[in-house]
Design a protein around this motif. Structure first.
Motif, PDB file in Angstrom:
ATOM      1  N   ILE A 239       1.054  -1.375  -0.208  1.00 23.34           N
ATOM      2  CA  ILE A 239       0.005   0.225  -0.052  1.00 23.34           C
ATOM      3  C   ILE A 239       0.990   1.039  -0.074  1.00 23.34           C
ATOM      4  O   ILE A 239       0.680   2.246  -0.759  1.00 23.34           O
ATOM      5  CB  ILE A 239      -0.940  -0.059   1.321  1.00 23.34           C
ATOM      6  N   VAL A 240       2.004   1.438   0.706  1.00 25.46           N
ATOM      7  CA  VAL A 240       2.831   2.509   0.795  1.00 25.46           C
ATOM      8  C   VAL A 240       3.534   2.479  -0.570  1.00 25.46           C
ATOM      9  O   VAL A 240       3.859   3.806  -0.868  1.00 25.46           O
ATOM     10  CB  VAL A 240       3.946   2.263   2.053  1.00 25.46           C
ATOM     11  N   LYS A 241       3.808   1.548  -1.011  1.00 24.01           N
ATOM     12  CA  LYS A 241       4.758   1.587  -2.327  1.00 24.01           C
ATOM     13  C   LYS A 241       3.529   2.063  -3.536  1.00 24.01           C
ATOM     14  O   LYS A 241       3.911   2.892  -4.481  1.00 24.01           O
ATOM     15  CB  LYS A 241       5.151   0.276  -3.004  1.00 24.01           C
ATOM     16  N   ALA A 242       2.331   1.682  -3.355  1.00 20.08           N
ATOM     17  CA  ALA A 242       1.305   2.099  -4.556  1.00 20.08           C
ATOM     18  C   ALA A 242       1.043   3.535  -4.491  1.00 20.08           C
ATOM     19  O   ALA A 242       0.788   4.530  -5.243  1.00 20.08           O
ATOM     20  CB  ALA A 242       0.138   1.338  -4.448  1.00 20.08           C
ATOM     21  N   ASN A 243       0.931   4.182  -2.968  1.00 19.71           N
ATOM     22  CA  ASN A 243       0.555   5.331  -2.676  1.00 19.71           C
ATOM     23  C   ASN A 243       1.602   6.262  -3.218  1.00 19.71           C
ATOM     24  O   ASN A 243       1.693   7.422  -3.724  1.00 19.71           O
ATOM     25  CB  ASN A 243       0.340   5.696  -1.451  1.00 19.71           C
ATOM     26  N   ALA A 244       3.025   5.914  -2.826  1.00 18.18           N
ATOM     27  CA  ALA A 244       4.062   6.686  -3.415  1.00 18.18           C
ATOM     28  C   ALA A 244       4.418   6.682  -4.895  1.00 18.18           C
ATOM     29  O   ALA A 244       4.804   7.751  -5.510  1.00 18.18           O
ATOM     30  CB  ALA A 244       5.482   6.097  -2.760  1.00 18.18           C
ATOM     31  N   ALA A 245       3.965   5.722  -5.556  1.00 18.96           N
ATOM     32  CA  ALA A 245       4.023   5.603  -7.182  1.00 18.96           C
ATOM     33  C   ALA A 245       2.659   6.346  -7.683  1.00 18.96           C
ATOM     34  O   ALA A 245       2.793   6.468  -8.860  1.00 18.96           O
ATOM     35  CB  ALA A 245       4.142   4.287  -7.591  1.00 18.96           C
ATOM     36  N   GLY A 246       1.677   6.759  -6.861  1.00 21.63           N
ATOM     37  CA  GLY A 246       0.357   7.193  -7.452  1.00 21.63           C
ATOM     38  C   GLY A 246      -0.240   6.307  -8.198  1.00 21.63           C
ATOM     39  O   GLY A 246      -1.019   6.654  -9.153  1.00 21.63           O
ATOM     40  N   SER A 247      -0.101   4.905  -7.871  1.00 23.02           N
ATOM     41  CA  SER A 247      -0.946   3.995  -8.730  1.00 23.02           C
ATOM     42  C   SER A 247      -2.337   3.570  -8.562  1.00 23.02           C
ATOM     43  O   SER A 247      -2.983   2.783  -9.055  1.00 23.02           O
ATOM     44  CB  SER A 247      -0.080   2.733  -8.948  1.00 23.02           C
ATOM     45  N   GLY A 248      -2.678   4.157  -7.381  1.00 27.92           N
ATOM     46  CA  GLY A 248      -4.052   3.899  -6.616  1.00 27.92           C
ATOM     47  C   GLY A 248      -4.161   2.681  -5.925  1.00 27.92           C
ATOM     48  O   GLY A 248      -3.057   2.185  -5.386  1.00 27.92           O
TER      49      GLY A 248
END
Length: 437
Positions: A239-248
């Motif tokens: 979740i943290v990685k997805a938020n950082a990448a802006g992938s939703g």
């Protein structure tokens, strides 16, 4: 002497016949025995195998769980007023929109109450108007000392009281109008109606707990599923990685009855803020568009949560990976350019029904054996047969599995048996390497 000669000749003829028959029988057995030895497979000859080429691919990493679908919103439609149910204006299983009329309650008494409130307000407004005129008149008279100032103050107080009474009447009108409006029962959400629970003609009451109908919103639909608490760390990291990448939000897939077919894809909405100590699991909630109504409230569904994607990794069919004794638990048979096999220890990162990710030991482009492990050993010559010819493979080789990861044949999985030639079948771990990669 002459009488014994024919008898002697007869005995000799019988003996000759017996000798011929015996030679015929024993000679045929020896020929068959020689053919049997000559017909056996040469143990040192090449082994027929089926091979696959190691490839690079992007492999998704999933966490599997089991969940229950739940309506995104549920409304128990009950009456807010007491009265006779005049009509039911929906069909069971009908899709309704917010504001659509579902049922009607007899509004006669509530219309009468509204009319009374309106009339009472009109009466009080007339009295207020007259009191204001008197107040203006008294205000002019007090200037000439024609009346006492106390009378003006009293009149001003009366005007204020009547103004408050008019506001009270307006509140009574609003209350009566609300009751009248509630006689028409509408849907508060978009959804689908269930089975009718109250028929028209019955008396409904505001205090009853029995709804007239239940409306559930199933497009979109929610799904609650659980994962072991040990997987909470990878989920939060994803979740943290997805938020950082802006992938939703993370992608969640709902699987069909075969646990392979993806029936719908949704988004992870929330991870519960505490672990269930009785089961050691964490609950998560996902939302699915459910455009084709593949999911239904209360349905048990197998789900998988996509937390990562391994990019450009080497993959082979899972049947190619054999298990041997420690320290080299996993190994594969790699076909060399001279058509011999080499036993190579490998490290497997993750494995599913269709592919195994090899992190060490195999390079892209290497040909690995997928069927025919029975007589294989290091440096043994082989002949590579096409996968579709596996059904006609010689005795002692396994049936070729499909590329989707079917189980290998008995020659590759079972051990300790005997082949058709009468020899003892080699275990798949007999050719395991002796050194770690």
């Amino acid at each position: 002497m002459k009488a014994g000669l024919p008898r002697l000749i007869g005995i000799l003829l019988v003996g000759a016949v017996v000798v011929v028959v015996a030679l015929s029988i024993f000679g045929r057995g020896q020929v068959q025995q020689k053919k049997g030895f000559a017909g056996r497979r040469d143990a040192s000859g090449p082994v027929s195998v089926v091979a696959a080429t190691a490839q690079t691919a992007n492999v998704p990493v999933y966490l599997d769980g089991v969940g229950t679908t739940k309506a995104l919103n549920t409304a128990n439609i009950t009456s807010l007023v007491d009265g006779t149910l005049l009509s039911v204006d929906y069909r069971e299983g009908q899709d309704v929109k917010k504001g659509d009329v579902l049922a009607r309650v007899d509004p006669v008494t509530y219309q009468a109450a509204l009319d009374q409130a309106v009339a009472k307000k009109a009466l009080d407004e007339a009295q207020l108007a007259n009191a204001k005129v008197d107040l203006t008149r008294y205000a002019n008279l007090v200037k000439s000392n024609a009346i006492a100032p106390q009378q003006v103050d009293t009149q001003r107080t009366l005007v204020a009281q009547l103004e408050a009474q008019v506001k009270l009447d307006q509140g009574a009108i609003d209350n009566a109008a609300a009751y009248l409006r509630w006689c028409t029962i509408t849907s508060p959400i978009d959804g689908r109606t269930g089975i009718r629970l109250v028929d028209s003609g019955n008396v409904v009451r505001a205090a009853t707990a029995t709804p007239i109908v239940v409306v559930t919103q199933i497009q979109p639909i929610a799904l609650l599923f659980t994962l072991p608490q040990q997987q909470l760390g990878p989920v939060n990291a994803a979740i943290v990685k997805a938020n950082a990448a802006g992938s939703g939000p993370l992608v969640v897939e709902a699987l069909g009855a075969d646990n392979k077919t993806v029936v719908d894809r949704g988004k992870l909405q929330v991870v519960n803020n505490q672990v269930d100590q009785t089961t050691g699991t964490i609950q998560l909630k996902a939302e699915f568009p459910n455009m084709n109504l593949q999911l239904w409230p209360g349905q048990f569904v197998n789900v998988r949560l996509l937390i990562d994607t391994l990019s450009d990794v080497v993959v082979v069919p899972p049947v190619a990976v054999q298990r041997g004794p420690p320290p080299n638990t996993n190994f594969v048979y790699v076909i060399q350019p001279d058509d011999t096999v080499s036993v190579r220890a490998v490290s497997v990162g993750q494995q599913n029904e269709t592919q195994a990710v090899v992190t060490r030991g195999v390079n892209a482009g290497d040909r690995v054996v997928t069927t025919g492990f029975t007589q294989l050993a290091d440096k043994r010559p082989v002949t590579v047969a096409p996968a579709q010819a596996a059904e006609g493979a010689p005795a002692g080789t396994a049936t070729a599995p499909a590329a989707s990861g079917e189980k290998a044949g008995t020659g590759a999985q079972k051990s300790g048996g005997t082949d058709k030639g009468g020899g003892k079948r080699r275990r798949s771990s007999d050719g395991a390497p002796s050194a770690t990669p």
